[in-house]
Design a protein around this motif. Structure first.
Motif, PDB file in Angstrom:
ATOM      1  N   LEU A 138     119.795 -49.511  50.232  1.00  0.00           N
ATOM      2  CA  LEU A 138     118.610 -48.768  51.640  1.00  0.00           C
ATOM      3  C   LEU A 138     117.686 -49.544  51.834  1.00  0.00           C
ATOM      4  N   VAL A 139     117.261 -50.256  50.675  1.00  0.00           N
ATOM      5  CA  VAL A 139     115.806 -51.010  50.553  1.00  0.00           C
ATOM      6  C   VAL A 139     115.851 -52.103  51.610  1.00  0.00           C
ATOM      7  N   ALA A 140     117.083 -53.041  51.256  1.00  0.00           N
ATOM      8  CA  ALA A 140     116.687 -54.085  52.162  1.00  0.00           C
ATOM      9  C   ALA A 140     117.014 -53.663  53.533  1.00  0.00           C
ATOM     10  N   MET A 141     118.023 -52.318  53.637  1.00  0.00           N
ATOM     11  CA  MET A 141     117.910 -51.490  55.295  1.00  0.00           C
ATOM     12  C   MET A 141     116.519 -51.782  55.843  1.00  0.00           C
ATOM     13  N   GLY A 142     116.319 -50.999  55.064  1.00  0.00           N
ATOM     14  CA  GLY A 142     114.220 -50.702  55.124  1.00  0.00           C
ATOM     15  C   GLY A 142     113.715 -51.955  55.710  1.00  0.00           C
ATOM     16  N   ALA A 143     113.750 -52.602  55.197  1.00  0.00           N
ATOM     17  CA  ALA A 143     113.092 -54.259  55.222  1.00  0.00           C
ATOM     18  C   ALA A 143     113.060 -54.635  56.393  1.00  0.00           C
ATOM     19  N   GLY A 144     114.681 -54.676  56.380  1.00  0.00           N
ATOM     20  CA  GLY A 144     115.334 -55.940  57.665  1.00  0.00           C
ATOM     21  C   GLY A 144     115.290 -55.241  58.928  1.00  0.00           C
ATOM     22  N   GLY A 145     115.161 -53.550  58.846  1.00  0.00           N
ATOM     23  CA  GLY A 145     114.570 -53.641  60.195  1.00  0.00           C
ATOM     24  C   GLY A 145     115.451 -53.409  61.379  1.00  0.00           C
ATOM     25  N   SER A 146     116.508 -53.726  61.627  1.00  0.00           N
ATOM     26  CA  SER A 146     117.819 -53.331  62.373  1.00  0.00           C
ATOM     27  C   SER A 146     119.281 -52.817  61.669  1.00  0.00           C
ATOM     28  N   ALA A 147     120.217 -52.940  62.600  1.00  0.00           N
ATOM     29  CA  ALA A 147     121.022 -53.150  62.591  1.00  0.00           C
ATOM     30  C   ALA A 147     121.766 -54.072  61.878  1.00  0.00           C
ATOM     31  N   ALA A 148     122.490 -53.530  61.297  1.00  0.00           N
ATOM     32  CA  ALA A 148     123.461 -55.053  59.633  1.00  0.00           C
ATOM     33  C   ALA A 148     124.786 -55.852  60.493  1.00  0.00           C
TER      34      ALA A 148
END
Length: 79
Positions: free
Chosen positions: A49-59
């Protein structure tokens, strides 16, 4: 139900939500299929979830495998 099915159902759910960028569903990941069996405590799921928040878009999923039939080894890129 086999262990690999339990791992697969949760991993597939996570993968679909990440590709869709469904942050609300991922924030409530405990309601996912077999979530409690895959992550009885949150400390191994929360870094995603932290990586998702830092990445800012779909994976984008870069790797998927299951070790010993019980441990999903998924790698995602957020960009």
């Amino acid at each position: 139900m086999s262990f690999s099915h339990r791992v697969g159902s949760f991993a597939e759910w996570v993968n679909a939500r990440l590709r869709e960028g469904d942050r609300d569903a991922l924030a409530n990941w405990q309601t996912a299929p077999d979530a409690k069996r895959n992550h009885p405590t949150p400390e191994h799921f929360q870094p995603l979830l932290v990586a998702m928040g830092a990445g800012g878009s779909a994976a984008t999923q870069l790797h998927h495998s299951v070790e010993h039939g019980v441990l999903a080894m998924d790698v995602y890129q957020f960009a």
